[in-house]
Scaffold this motif. Structure first.
Motif, PDB file in Angstrom:
ATOM      1  N   GLU A   4       0.821  -1.212   0.000  1.00  0.00           N
ATOM      2  CA  GLU A   4       0.000   0.000   0.000  1.00  0.00           C
ATOM      3  C   GLU A   4       0.862   1.272   0.000  1.00  0.00           C
ATOM      4  O   GLU A   4       0.606   2.199  -0.773  1.00  0.00           O
ATOM      5  CB  GLU A   4      -0.906   0.009   1.240  1.00  0.00           C
ATOM      6  CG  GLU A   4      -1.729   1.271   1.354  1.00  0.00           C
ATOM      7  CD  GLU A   4      -2.405   1.410   2.713  1.00  0.00           C
ATOM      8  OE1 GLU A   4      -2.085   0.638   3.632  1.00  0.00           O
ATOM      9  OE2 GLU A   4      -3.251   2.313   2.840  1.00  0.00           O
ATOM     10  N   LEU A  28      -7.701   2.957  13.928  1.00  0.00           N
ATOM     11  CA  LEU A  28      -7.618   4.401  14.166  1.00  0.00           C
ATOM     12  C   LEU A  28      -7.044   4.628  15.556  1.00  0.00           C
ATOM     13  O   LEU A  28      -7.289   3.836  16.470  1.00  0.00           O
ATOM     14  CB  LEU A  28      -9.013   5.023  14.078  1.00  0.00           C
ATOM     15  CG  LEU A  28      -9.552   5.225  12.649  1.00  0.00           C
ATOM     16  CD1 LEU A  28     -11.048   5.450  12.677  1.00  0.00           C
ATOM     17  CD2 LEU A  28      -8.842   6.389  11.955  1.00  0.00           C
ATOM     18  N   LEU A  88      -7.768   6.381  -0.110  1.00  0.00           N
ATOM     19  CA  LEU A  88      -7.495   5.910   1.251  1.00  0.00           C
ATOM     20  C   LEU A  88      -6.725   4.585   1.247  1.00  0.00           C
ATOM     21  O   LEU A  88      -6.124   4.200   2.240  1.00  0.00           O
ATOM     22  CB  LEU A  88      -8.810   5.751   2.018  1.00  0.00           C
ATOM     23  CG  LEU A  88      -8.729   5.984   3.508  1.00  0.00           C
ATOM     24  CD1 LEU A  88      -8.226   7.380   3.812  1.00  0.00           C
ATOM     25  CD2 LEU A  88     -10.073   5.770   4.174  1.00  0.00           C
ATOM     26  N   ARG A 138      -1.867  10.130   8.696  1.00  0.00           N
ATOM     27  CA  ARG A 138      -2.783  11.109   9.251  1.00  0.00           C
ATOM     28  C   ARG A 138      -4.190  10.650   8.887  1.00  0.00           C
ATOM     29  O   ARG A 138      -4.462  10.300   7.732  1.00  0.00           O
ATOM     30  CB  ARG A 138      -2.489  12.463   8.619  1.00  0.00           C
ATOM     31  CG  ARG A 138      -3.256  13.599   9.218  1.00  0.00           C
ATOM     32  CD  ARG A 138      -2.661  14.925   8.775  1.00  0.00           C
ATOM     33  NE  ARG A 138      -1.458  15.252   9.534  1.00  0.00           N
ATOM     34  CZ  ARG A 138      -0.431  15.939   9.048  1.00  0.00           C
ATOM     35  NH1 ARG A 138      -0.443  16.332   7.800  1.00  0.00           N
ATOM     36  NH2 ARG A 138       0.610  16.212   9.810  1.00  0.00           N
ATOM     37  N   ALA A 139      -5.106  10.579   9.857  1.00  0.00           N
ATOM     38  CA  ALA A 139      -6.456  10.072   9.587  1.00  0.00           C
ATOM     39  C   ALA A 139      -7.252  11.043   8.725  1.00  0.00           C
ATOM     40  O   ALA A 139      -7.052  12.253   8.797  1.00  0.00           O
ATOM     41  CB  ALA A 139      -7.196   9.811  10.890  1.00  0.00           C
TER      42      ALA A 139
HETATM   43  P1  GDP Z   1      -8.290  -3.133   3.465  1.00  0.00           P
HETATM   44  O1  GDP Z   1      -9.304  -3.601   4.446  1.00  0.00           O
HETATM   45  O2  GDP Z   1      -7.094  -4.033   3.419  1.00  0.00           O
HETATM   46  O3  GDP Z   1      -8.861  -2.891   2.106  1.00  0.00           O
HETATM   47  O4  GDP Z   1      -7.734  -1.722   4.033  1.00  0.00           O
HETATM   48  P2  GDP Z   1      -8.216  -0.217   3.746  1.00  0.00           P
HETATM   49  O5  GDP Z   1      -7.018   0.613   3.571  1.00  0.00           O
HETATM   50  O6  GDP Z   1      -9.206  -0.157   2.636  1.00  0.00           O
HETATM   51  O7  GDP Z   1      -8.901   0.211   5.107  1.00  0.00           O
HETATM   52  C1  GDP Z   1     -10.049  -0.438   5.600  1.00  0.00           C
HETATM   53  C2  GDP Z   1     -11.041   0.548   6.176  1.00  0.00           C
HETATM   54  O8  GDP Z   1     -10.461   1.271   7.221  1.00  0.00           O
HETATM   55  C3  GDP Z   1     -11.501   1.617   5.189  1.00  0.00           C
HETATM   56  O9  GDP Z   1     -12.538   1.168   4.367  1.00  0.00           O
HETATM   57  C4  GDP Z   1     -11.933   2.730   6.109  1.00  0.00           C
HETATM   58  O10 GDP Z   1     -13.287   2.527   6.505  1.00  0.00           O
HETATM   59  C5  GDP Z   1     -11.033   2.547   7.320  1.00  0.00           C
HETATM   60  N1  GDP Z   1      -9.996   3.603   7.273  1.00  0.00           N
HETATM   61  C6  GDP Z   1      -8.778   3.527   6.709  1.00  0.00           C
HETATM   62  N2  GDP Z   1      -8.132   4.695   6.795  1.00  0.00           N
HETATM   63  C7  GDP Z   1      -8.968   5.552   7.425  1.00  0.00           C
HETATM   64  C8  GDP Z   1      -8.887   6.939   7.804  1.00  0.00           C
HETATM   65  O11 GDP Z   1      -7.921   7.647   7.534  1.00  0.00           O
HETATM   66  N3  GDP Z   1      -9.972   7.450   8.436  1.00  0.00           N
HETATM   67  C9  GDP Z   1     -11.089   6.710   8.721  1.00  0.00           C
HETATM   68  N4  GDP Z   1     -12.095   7.298   9.348  1.00  0.00           N
HETATM   69  N5  GDP Z   1     -11.190   5.425   8.388  1.00  0.00           N
HETATM   70  C10 GDP Z   1     -10.156   4.848   7.747  1.00  0.00           C
END
Ligand code: GDP
Ligand code: MN
Length: 372
Positions: free
Chosen positions: A5, A61, A197, A92-93
């Motif tokens: 990623e 988070l 994201l 950073r979120a």
């Molecule tokens: P995956 O599960 O391996 O596809 O990982 P992702 O990078 O898609 O992250 C999974 C989920 O985590 C996302 O769909 C978001 O709902 C949540 N997430 C990831 N980064 C953030 C962020 O910066 N803020 C918030 N609120 N949620 C996040």
């Protein structure tokens, strides 16, 4: 080659696709330091070459450095679908108003890049495709005409921000020789801006020579050790899951050999293509790779001598057997230029465990028999 990623995001950044600011961390203390540096709320993410990290507890988070440190401790060492987490991305979120999905992939059947978009992102795309296919837009791009606004509108609609982002993603796909560029979720921030994201990118291995910087990102520790050994030695090697190791010269003959082993009732464990050569060096390298595959119970050596002369290949086999210990029987079929002499050389040396068969089918049957 699949990118992590953080690498995919680095690539996105180069094409002007908005991604979060982040730092890599390998220990909870490093994650804490990263969170301190970034300030505010952060997200701690497992860096493994598999999806579904969120569901597996690999994305958390954290309100600040303390929580980031704890999140890191709980994620490091996790086994996510067979991938152990050794590294984290602390970002950073981002505040999320909506989660979309956008990708460009290579549709091999259509021989065209395919853009897929849905406003129902976040979940696995296969699920959307199966349950609500009407919600998933699929638009092919003619590789000769290239991408244009019309394609863009068909895929993502009239929104200028989405159009701009897709144009960038498409350029990233083509200019990086990617076979997949996926953003899931592509989030809409409260102010309406779009933000990647997540990043899932696959680069075509055969084009890596054009991208030395990306090739340098390859993670030797995550790759199959035999594939890494083969690459290092310049041997074309593909792992399969049967018990007969296959060595051929030339892609066509090697593929045909795979088929004949199946016809003979066996299952190939792998195959190696020696290419045009048949030098002792090449044979040693290929045998070494094949024989290290623990699933291999017999080896089928199928050579057609064209420019490569069979006597040379025979000498190559003998030299190889002197240099590497092969614990399984080897069946050899030699045909073509100087085949008679090649067979005579093998018959005279008669190394233990080496069988010479006159035809491809007989050789395959013998190899299958010896593997069972
Ligand atoms: P995956 O599960 O391996 O596809 O990982 P992702 O990078 O898609 O992250 C999974 C989920 O985590 C996302 O769909 C978001 O709902 C949540 N997430 C990831 N980064 C953030 C962020 O910066 N803020 C918030 N609120 N949620 C996040
Ligand atoms: Mn994702």
């Amino acid at each position: 080659m699949d990118l992590y990623e953080h690498q995919g995001k680095e690539l996105f950044r180069r094409f002007g696709i908005p991604v979060s600011e982040g730092r890599l961390a390998e220990t909870p203390a490093e994650a804490r330091a990263a969170a301190e540096e970034l300030g505010g709320e952060v997200v701690v993410k497992a860096q493994v070459l598999t999806g579904g990290r969120g569901k597996a507890g690999g994305v958390r988070l954290a309100a600040g450095p303390d929580e980031a440190e704890r999140a890191a401790a709980s994620i490091l060492g996790l086994d996510i679908r067979g991938h152990v987490v050794r590294r984290l991305l602390v970002e950073r979120a981002t505040a999320i108003a909506a989660e979309h999905y956008l990708s460009v992939t290579l549709d091999r059947g259509a021989k065209k890049p395919l853009v897929m978009f849905t406003t129902e992102g976040g979940v696995e795309i296969e699920q959307v495709a199966a349950e609500r296919p009407e919600a998933l837009r699929r638009v092919h791009v003619d590789p000769l005409d290239g991408y244009d606004q019309e394609v863009g509108r068909e895929a993502v609609g009239d929104d200028a921000r989405a159009l701009d982002l897709l144009e960038r993603l498409y350029r990233c796909f083509v200019e990086s020789d990617a076979t997949l560029c996926e953003i899931n979720p592509l989030v809409v921030k409260p102010d309406g801006a779009l933000h990647a994201l997540d990043a899932k990118v696959t680069i075509d291995d055969s084009a890596l020579f054009r991208h030395p910087d990306l090739a340098g990102w390859r993670d030797a520790s995550a790759a199959d050790p035999l594939e890494a050994l083969a690459r290092e030695k310049g041997v074309t090697y593909v792992k399969l899951d049967g018990s007969v190791g296959i060595l051929g010269n030339g892609a066509g003959l090697t593929m045909a050999t795979v088929d004949v082993v199946v016809v003979a009732g066996g299952r190939p464990a792998n195959f190696c293509d020696l290419g045009g050569g048949g030098s002792a060096e090449g044979v040693v390298d290929a045998l070494e790779v094949i024989a290290r595959d623990v699933q291999v119970r017999s080896i089928l050596f199928n050579i057609f001598g064209g420019i490569t002369r069979c006597d040379e290949v025979a000498r190559g086999i003998l030299a190889a057997l002197e240099r590497v210990a092969i614990g399984v029987p080897i069946v050899v079929r030699l045909d073509g230029t100087n085949a008679g002499e090649g067979r005579r050389i093998l018959a005279e040396a008669a190394p233990p465990g080496l069988h010479v068969e006159p035809t491809m089918l007989e050789a395959a049957r013998r190899a299958v028999e010896l593997a069972t």
